[in-house]
Design an enzyme around this catalytic site. Structure first.
Site, mmCIF file in Angstrom:
data_model
loop_
_atom_site.group_PDB
_atom_site.id
_atom_site.type_symbol
_atom_site.label_atom_id
_atom_site.label_comp_id
_atom_site.label_asym_id
_atom_site.label_seq_id
_atom_site.Cartn_x
_atom_site.Cartn_y
_atom_site.Cartn_z
ATOM 1 N N SER A 130 34.121 110.509 15.427
ATOM 2 C CA SER A 130 33.299 110.317 16.591
ATOM 3 C C SER A 130 33.561 111.533 17.498
ATOM 4 C CB SER A 130 33.750 109.071 17.261
ATOM 5 O OG SER A 130 35.305 109.132 17.456
ATOM 6 N N TYR B 79 31.448 102.689 22.136
ATOM 7 C CA TYR B 79 33.034 102.308 21.980
ATOM 8 C C TYR B 79 33.966 103.328 22.269
ATOM 9 C CZ TYR B 79 35.796 104.962 18.091
ATOM 10 O OH TYR B 79 36.473 105.826 17.619
ATOM 11 N N HIS C 86 41.067 107.643 5.768
ATOM 12 C CA HIS C 86 41.359 107.287 7.474
ATOM 13 C C HIS C 86 42.649 107.128 7.947
ATOM 14 C CE1 HIS C 86 40.739 105.146 11.244
ATOM 15 N NE2 HIS C 86 39.485 105.342 10.984
ATOM 16 N N ASP D 13 46.136 105.576 9.631
ATOM 17 C CA ASP D 13 46.444 104.229 9.254
ATOM 18 C C ASP D 13 46.477 103.293 10.730
ATOM 19 O OD1 ASP D 13 48.639 104.947 10.655
ATOM 20 O OD2 ASP D 13 50.175 104.909 9.250
ATOM 21 N N GLN E 238 39.721 97.890 15.549
ATOM 22 C CA GLN E 238 38.954 98.440 14.309
ATOM 23 C C GLN E 238 39.445 97.766 13.011
ATOM 24 O OE1 GLN E 238 38.182 102.881 14.312
ATOM 25 N NE2 GLN E 238 40.057 102.795 15.458
ATOM 26 N N ASP F 129 27.308 92.730 55.759
ATOM 27 C CA ASP F 129 26.432 93.950 54.915
ATOM 28 C C ASP F 129 25.177 94.494 55.688
ATOM 29 O OD1 ASP F 129 25.430 95.389 52.847
ATOM 30 O OD2 ASP F 129 24.588 93.711 51.770
HETATM 31 C C1 SPV Z 1 24.696 95.399 46.805
HETATM 32 O O1 SPV Z 1 25.590 94.930 45.819
HETATM 33 O O2 SPV Z 1 25.353 95.596 48.265
HETATM 34 C C2 SPV Z 1 23.351 95.179 47.070
HETATM 35 C C3 SPV Z 1 22.615 94.218 45.992
HETATM 36 O O3 SPV Z 1 22.400 95.703 47.631
HETATM 37 S S1 SPV Z 1 22.260 92.806 46.612
HETATM 38 O O4 SPV Z 1 23.411 92.107 47.421
HETATM 39 O O5 SPV Z 1 21.749 91.783 45.675
HETATM 40 O O6 SPV Z 1 21.290 93.120 47.720
HETATM 41 MG MG MG Z 2 23.650 96.680 49.314
#
Ligand code: SPV
Ligand code: MG
Length: 669
Positions: free
Chosen positions: A246, A280, A326, A328, A335, A441
């Site tokens: 990988s 992964y 591989h 060990d 895996q 917020d």
């Molecule tokens: C946030 O996580 O601040 C978002 C998503 O804006 S939500 O809270 O659903 O609006």
């Molecule tokens: Mg937000």
């Protein structure tokens, strides 16, 4: 360790083949003589010095060795009495060269690589024997008691095993044998086997039988032997070995295991698909084709193929390799199920798994660490979201609001069926960033503070970052925000089409929220796109029409306009428990636009699986607030428990042990 190859014999039973050259120069395949094959095998096994004893045609032999490729340091020692003495005397002649661990072999011996690998891996002095081969009449047999060889010769039959003149001898044991050889030669017993001298001292040394069962190892004494050996080598030549890789950083550890693997046959390398790697590990820096090319150009690689899944099954069933090689390290851990399946498939057709000790070399670990650090640099990280989208067409992100939650987002992995699942990206939510500061917020936490959060998370993570840009603010300010985030290495900003005092969308129409006009918001998107300096940075337009109950048609009109204005992705949000309106939007949008990535935040409609979102055409799923929502009640429970019990004992079981928590935080060196 030096190899000692005995080539003083006359080879008289080989007829005309040894009329003009020593037996070891006999051809055994299209491109090999007995000697060239032995020397190649020794060099591949890491041996650097070889002593060859010579007799008849010594000059031919030396000149022939000069024509061979390779960096082996070869010393020639002539047995001047080769006509009248046996190889015990050749060894005696070479004794000054032989004061260390020795690999001793006869010059007419042909063996498959694994015989040598096993012998060299033995920790004690050992001789190659076979418990499955019948006892030969005239060739060597070893008398074995209690796991030790007591005598070697052609005339022993009791407690005997078929044996081949191929030894690994540790210095102390070898010097003991050499001493006996010297005594024999001093007494003019020069025409017997060196093993006759060995048999007199086996009590003073430890010589173990190394059982090779049915692995191929055989002396060539006559033309019949030669014909059989040639045929067997053809069969061995057709064998294939399979390895899967990988990595896109090749270091000496990889080359070393490749070199070991190709000793077993034609090496087929399965290069894991981008999607399998990304699922992964970290996502690959080099594309699948570039990685395939990397391996195709390594000496000794016979074929390079794609391995689509972490499971080897498909390729093993298609190519039916004789061996899988591989490290060990997969015998335990996540895996292990993949290993179990490999063993299962191999056993269905008689293939075999070969495992080598996993390299724990400091310098390889450091390389990985360094690569990891570089992944966190802005230029490396920024474009990664785009790349993961290109590889998987689907991304999951989880919220982080500080260094600690960033670590959880970075490091949490779930292991099942040999695969690991991790989050692809980190969402820096305005809700969680504000909540963690005890603020609402409402775009109150200013950009400088938000950038600090980004920085904190960037310091301890490598995953791409999606930044919640709220409304994006004034378009004139938005241009600066874009530049700053882009410079920091953030991959995408999501801005929502609201204006004025923004409230969290999950309040919906319960609070006053104003949606921006299409025109204004398009202008903001366009300003952001003009401001960015790289191609990598993405601006995602978040549509609040469903949140504000303006309907599907409005959402679609906006989506169309925002894409036209330059939005690199569209987020459609809803606070309904049923995903119906989200699904409706996705279906309608996808009917007219198949390429613009779609983002959803399934907080309210958490029942929908990622698989379903993906199937419907969603590209990014953001778990937007789950770390803060889970930590809050946990903290509250502990605080309550202390208040209730007037001590902390009762909440101990709710807390992570301190020792464990300090180990969560990596210390930089
Ligand atoms: C946030 O996580 O601040 C978002 C998503 O804006 S939500 O809270 O659903 O609006
Ligand atoms: Mg937000």
């Amino acid at each position: 360790m030096k190899a000692l190859i005995l080539n003083s014999g006359l080879g008289s039973r080989m007829g005309s083949l040894t009329a003009h050259q020593p037996k070891c120069m006999t051809k055994i395949s299209k491109n090999e003589t007995i000697l060239s094959r032995q020397l190649n095998q020794l060099a591949n096994a890491g041996i650097e010095e070889v002593v060859i004893t010579t007799g008849a045609f010594a000059g031919e032999l030396r000149r022939y060795c000069d024509t061979l490729e390779g960096n082996l340091k070869i010393s020639f020692v002539e047995n001047p009495d080769y006509q009248s003495t046996n190889y015990i005397y050749s060894i005696y002649c070479a004794r000054e060269y032989l004061k260390e661990d020795i690999l001793l072999l006869h010059g007419d011996l042909v063996f498959e690589n694994e015989v040598l690998t096993r012998l060299l891996n033995a920790h004690e002095s050992s001789m190659v024997v076979s418990s499955t081969q019948p006892l030969p009449d005239k060739d060597f047999k070893a008398v074995v008691r209690d796991g030790k060889i007591l005598s070697v010769g052609v005339n022993f039959f009791d407690y005997a095993m078929s044996a081949q003149p191929l030894y690994k001898l540790l210095k102390e044991d070898w010097l003991c044998w050499l001493g006996a050889i010297e005594k024999f030669c001093a007494a003019d017993r020069r025409n017997c086997y060196a093993e006759d001298a060995l048999n007199e001292v086996t009590e003073n040394l430890t010589l173990r039988p190394m059982d090779i069962y049915d692995l191929f190892c055989r002396e060539i004494d006559n033309e019949k032997d030669l014909a059989e050996v040639t045929l067997k080598l053809q069969e061995i030549e057709q064998r294939t070995v399979y390895m899967s890789f990988s990595t896109d950083i090749l270091h000496s550890g990889h080359i070393s295991i490749i070199n070991k693997a190709r000793q077993f046959g034609r090496l087929i390398i399965g290069v894991l698909s981008d999607e399998a790697v990304a699922s992964y590990k970290r996502f690959p820096i080099l594309s699948l084709n570039e990685r395939k090319n990397l391996f195709a150009n390594i000496k000794g690689v016979f074929r390079v193929v794609e391995q689509k899944n972490l499971s080897y099954r498909e390729n093993l069933e298609r190519y039916r390799p004789n061996f899988v090689v591989h490290g060990d390290d997969w015998q335990s851990g996540f895996q292990k199920p993949i290993r179990d399946e490999v063993i299962d498939v191999l056993s269905s057709y008689g293939g075999r798994l070969i495992e080598f000790p996993y390299s724990k070399d400091e310098k390889h670990l450091l390389l990985d660490q360094r690569a990891q650090q570089e992944f966190s640099l802005p230029d490396m990280r920024r474009g990664r979201l785009n790349k993961i989208l290109a590889i998987k067409n689907f991304v999951t992100a989880i919220e982080a609001h500080n260094g600690l939650t960033g670590l959880i987002a970075e490091k949490t992995a779930f292991y099942k069926d040999g695969a690991a699942r991790q989050f692809d990206a980190i969402w820096i939510s305005s809700l969680c960033d504000s909540t963690s500061k005890g603020k609402p917020d409402i775009e109150l936490v200013d950009m400088t503070s938000r950038f600090n959060t980004v920085n904190e998370i960037m310091e301890i993570s490598t995953k791409p970052i999606i930044f919640d840009g709220d409304t994006g603010g004034l378009k004139e300010h938005f241009a600066y925000t874009v530049r700053t985030l882009e410079r920091m290495g953030v991959s995408m900003i999501i801005i929502e089409d609201k204006i004025g005092l923004k409230k969290n969308s999950l309040f919906g129409t319960e609070v006053a929220q104003v949606q921006d006009t299409i025109e204004n918001f398009c202008a903001k998107i366009a300003t952001g796109k003009r401001a960015q300096r790289t191609k990598d940075f993405m601006i995602c337009a978040r549509i609040e029409s469903l949140i504000l109950e303006r309907g599907l048609a409005d959402a679609l009109t906006r989506a169309r306009a925002f894409v036209k204005a330059g939005a690199d992705a569209i987020m459609i949000h809803s606070r309904k428990k049923s995903p119906a309106e989200i699904f409706e939007f996705v279906a309608a949008f996808r009917a007219e636009n198949s390429y613009t990535p779609l983002v959803v935040v399934p907080t309210a409609f958490a029942q929908v699986t990622e698989e379903e979102f993906k199937a419907r055409g969603v590209n990014i799923v953001i778990y937007a607030n789950h770390l803060i929502r889970s930590s809050f009640p946990a903290m509250q429970r502990v605080a309550l428990s202390i208040l209730e019990n007037h001590r902390a004992l009762e909440c101990e079981s709710l807390c992570m042990p301190f020792k464990k928590i300090i180990r969560l935080i990596p210390e930089s060196d």
